[in-house]
Design a protein around this motif. Sequence first.
Motif, PDB file in Angstrom:
ATOM      1  N   ALA A  89      23.786  32.066  66.470  1.00  0.00           N
ATOM      2  CA  ALA A  89      23.540  33.145  67.419  1.00  0.00           C
ATOM      3  C   ALA A  89      24.824  33.425  68.182  1.00  0.00           C
ATOM      4  N   ALA A  90      25.149  34.699  68.331  1.00  0.00           N
ATOM      5  CA  ALA A  90      26.360  35.102  69.043  1.00  0.00           C
ATOM      6  C   ALA A  90      25.978  35.986  70.220  1.00  0.00           C
ATOM      7  N   SER A  91      26.712  35.845  71.325  1.00  0.00           N
ATOM      8  CA  SER A  91      26.401  36.614  72.529  1.00  0.00           C
ATOM      9  C   SER A  91      27.077  37.980  72.525  1.00  0.00           C
ATOM     10  N   GLU A  92      28.053  38.177  71.637  1.00  0.00           N
ATOM     11  CA  GLU A  92      28.754  39.456  71.541  1.00  0.00           C
ATOM     12  C   GLU A  92      28.624  39.992  70.123  1.00  0.00           C
ATOM     13  N   PRO A  93      28.452  41.318  69.981  1.00  0.00           N
ATOM     14  CA  PRO A  93      28.351  41.885  68.629  1.00  0.00           C
ATOM     15  C   PRO A  93      29.675  41.791  67.882  1.00  0.00           C
ATOM     16  N   THR A  94      29.591  41.574  66.578  1.00  0.00           N
ATOM     17  CA  THR A  94      30.789  41.536  65.748  1.00  0.00           C
ATOM     18  C   THR A  94      31.307  42.950  65.558  1.00  0.00           C
ATOM     19  N   GLN A  95      32.583  43.159  65.853  1.00  0.00           N
ATOM     20  CA  GLN A  95      33.171  44.485  65.725  1.00  0.00           C
ATOM     21  C   GLN A  95      33.618  44.701  64.273  1.00  0.00           C
ATOM     22  N   ILE A  96      32.914  45.561  63.578  1.00  0.00           N
ATOM     23  CA  ILE A  96      33.226  45.873  62.187  1.00  0.00           C
ATOM     24  C   ILE A  96      33.722  47.309  62.105  1.00  0.00           C
ATOM     25  N   PRO A  97      34.986  47.542  61.743  1.00  0.00           N
ATOM     26  CA  PRO A  97      35.476  48.919  61.576  1.00  0.00           C
ATOM     27  C   PRO A  97      34.650  49.666  60.532  1.00  0.00           C
ATOM     28  N   LYS A  98      34.488  50.964  60.739  1.00  0.00           N
ATOM     29  CA  LYS A  98      33.644  51.743  59.837  1.00  0.00           C
ATOM     30  C   LYS A  98      34.176  51.779  58.409  1.00  0.00           C
ATOM     31  N   ASP A  99      35.497  51.651  58.248  1.00  0.00           N
ATOM     32  CA  ASP A  99      36.067  51.729  56.901  1.00  0.00           C
ATOM     33  C   ASP A  99      36.179  50.369  56.226  1.00  0.00           C
ATOM     34  N   ALA A 100      35.658  49.325  56.869  1.00  0.00           N
ATOM     35  CA  ALA A 100      35.804  47.970  56.331  1.00  0.00           C
ATOM     36  C   ALA A 100      34.617  47.601  55.453  1.00  0.00           C
ATOM     37  N   ILE A 101      34.892  46.800  54.458  1.00  0.00           N
ATOM     38  CA  ILE A 101      33.842  46.120  53.715  1.00  0.00           C
ATOM     39  C   ILE A 101      33.379  44.949  54.582  1.00  0.00           C
ATOM     40  N   GLU A 110      29.734  36.944  59.612  1.00  0.00           N
ATOM     41  CA  GLU A 110      29.908  38.345  59.210  1.00  0.00           C
ATOM     42  C   GLU A 110      31.383  38.698  59.395  1.00  0.00           C
ATOM     43  N   VAL A 111      32.081  39.014  58.309  1.00  0.00           N
ATOM     44  CA  VAL A 111      33.530  39.164  58.357  1.00  0.00           C
ATOM     45  C   VAL A 111      33.947  40.502  57.754  1.00  0.00           C
ATOM     46  N   PRO A 112      34.797  41.297  58.463  1.00  0.00           N
ATOM     47  CA  PRO A 112      35.319  42.524  57.858  1.00  0.00           C
ATOM     48  C   PRO A 112      36.319  42.180  56.758  1.00  0.00           C
ATOM     49  N   ALA A 113      36.356  43.000  55.726  1.00  0.00           N
ATOM     50  CA  ALA A 113      37.216  42.689  54.580  1.00  0.00           C
ATOM     51  C   ALA A 113      37.892  43.949  54.055  1.00  0.00           C
ATOM     52  N   TYR A 114      39.134  43.759  53.576  1.00  0.00           N
ATOM     53  CA  TYR A 114      39.906  44.831  52.936  1.00  0.00           C
ATOM     54  C   TYR A 114      40.522  44.268  51.651  1.00  0.00           C
ATOM     55  N   ASN A 115      40.838  45.175  50.741  1.00  0.00           N
ATOM     56  CA  ASN A 115      41.462  44.786  49.464  1.00  0.00           C
ATOM     57  C   ASN A 115      40.660  43.685  48.773  1.00  0.00           C
ATOM     58  N   LEU A 116      39.368  43.875  48.745  1.00  0.00           N
ATOM     59  CA  LEU A 116      38.495  42.847  48.185  1.00  0.00           C
ATOM     60  C   LEU A 116      38.499  42.896  46.664  1.00  0.00           C
ATOM     61  N   PHE A 125      39.904  38.519  49.712  1.00  0.00           N
ATOM     62  CA  PHE A 125      39.997  39.679  50.596  1.00  0.00           C
ATOM     63  C   PHE A 125      40.901  39.362  51.777  1.00  0.00           C
ATOM     64  N   LYS A 126      41.302  40.431  52.481  1.00  0.00           N
ATOM     65  CA  LYS A 126      42.032  40.299  53.735  1.00  0.00           C
ATOM     66  C   LYS A 126      41.118  40.736  54.866  1.00  0.00           C
ATOM     67  N   THR A 127      41.338  40.181  56.049  1.00  0.00           N
ATOM     68  CA  THR A 127      40.479  40.511  57.185  1.00  0.00           C
ATOM     69  C   THR A 127      41.023  41.668  58.024  1.00  0.00           C
ATOM     70  N   SER A 128      42.175  42.197  57.633  1.00  0.00           N
ATOM     71  CA  SER A 128      42.723  43.367  58.323  1.00  0.00           C
ATOM     72  C   SER A 128      43.564  44.166  57.329  1.00  0.00           C
ATOM     73  N   LYS A 129      44.004  45.346  57.767  1.00  0.00           N
ATOM     74  CA  LYS A 129      44.798  46.208  56.897  1.00  0.00           C
ATOM     75  C   LYS A 129      46.274  45.806  56.859  1.00  0.00           C
ATOM     76  N   LYS A 130      46.662  44.882  57.722  1.00  0.00           N
ATOM     77  CA  LYS A 130      48.069  44.500  57.791  1.00  0.00           C
ATOM     78  C   LYS A 130      48.509  43.861  56.481  1.00  0.00           C
ATOM     79  N   GLY A 131      49.602  44.375  55.966  1.00  0.00           N
ATOM     80  CA  GLY A 131      50.082  43.897  54.676  1.00  0.00           C
ATOM     81  C   GLY A 131      50.543  42.464  54.677  1.00  0.00           C
ATOM     82  N   LYS A 132      50.961  41.939  55.833  1.00  0.00           N
ATOM     83  CA  LYS A 132      51.488  40.575  55.902  1.00  0.00           C
ATOM     84  C   LYS A 132      50.394  39.518  55.953  1.00  0.00           C
TER      85      LYS A 132
END
Length: 259
Positions: A89-101, A110-116, A125-132
């Motif tokens: 249980a979490a007290s704050e909602p997970t922030q998921i960008p609309k364009d994220a998997i 619950e984890v946002p993902a890119y380049n999956l 997958f990556k958790t952000s759009k940052k290339g590094k």
Amino acid sequence: MIQNIKRTLFTLCIMHIAFLAYAQDAIIYRDGRVKSVKIIQTNNDKTLFKESGNKKASEEFVENTKVFMLKFKTRGNVVFNANGERILAASEPTQIPKDAIVVYYKDGREVPAYNLTMDANTVSFKTSKKGKDRPIFLPKAEVFMIRYPDGTRDILTDLMAEEQLERERKAAAEEEEEEERLRAQQEAEEAEAARKKAEEENMANAKNPKKATIITQKGVRMKVWICEDDGMTVSYKKTDSPKAAIFKLSKKRIKSINY
């Protein structure tokens, strides 16, 4: 100008409706279905909710054993296991960008993902759009579901089938344990019955000794009256008399007993 204002108001209205739709509570079932709702109350055994967007909707409920996750728009997620118990249980909602998997772990994260990408055994997958950022490599067996921005979903673990197999395995283990307990109980009862029988025989022999010939390991032959044989030692008299002395001889020293 009036047309532009109307167009702007219309666009804002559409965006507002879209935001409300996106921000609704949701129930994620254990089979992967996702339902937008208004969650009213969560009990230990069930969750009460109403159909979202319908003020006149009647209250419904779902058993927590059928729920994987409750998503609240104003608070965090609540995750259940197969027994309907809260495991996260979490007290704050997970922030998921609309364009994220979105990757949903079996343990409720619950984890946002890119380049999956996926292969037969691994999800990367990556958790952000940052290339590094370094990619995460995750065994597919740890993932329940992957949700894409267009609303489509991939179910990587059939939780209900997996949990059914676990219940069957547990039931088989409990059945085997019960059979082992009954077997041990039966053996103990048989051993106790044998002990009582031997004790009764020994008591009878003590009152009515049996005439026998003991042959020792050294070849000595002894004509005796056997009073008791407990498997370890033999008690005997040299004469059949109530007053006769009773002797004991280890069975390791006995070659045979002929009655």
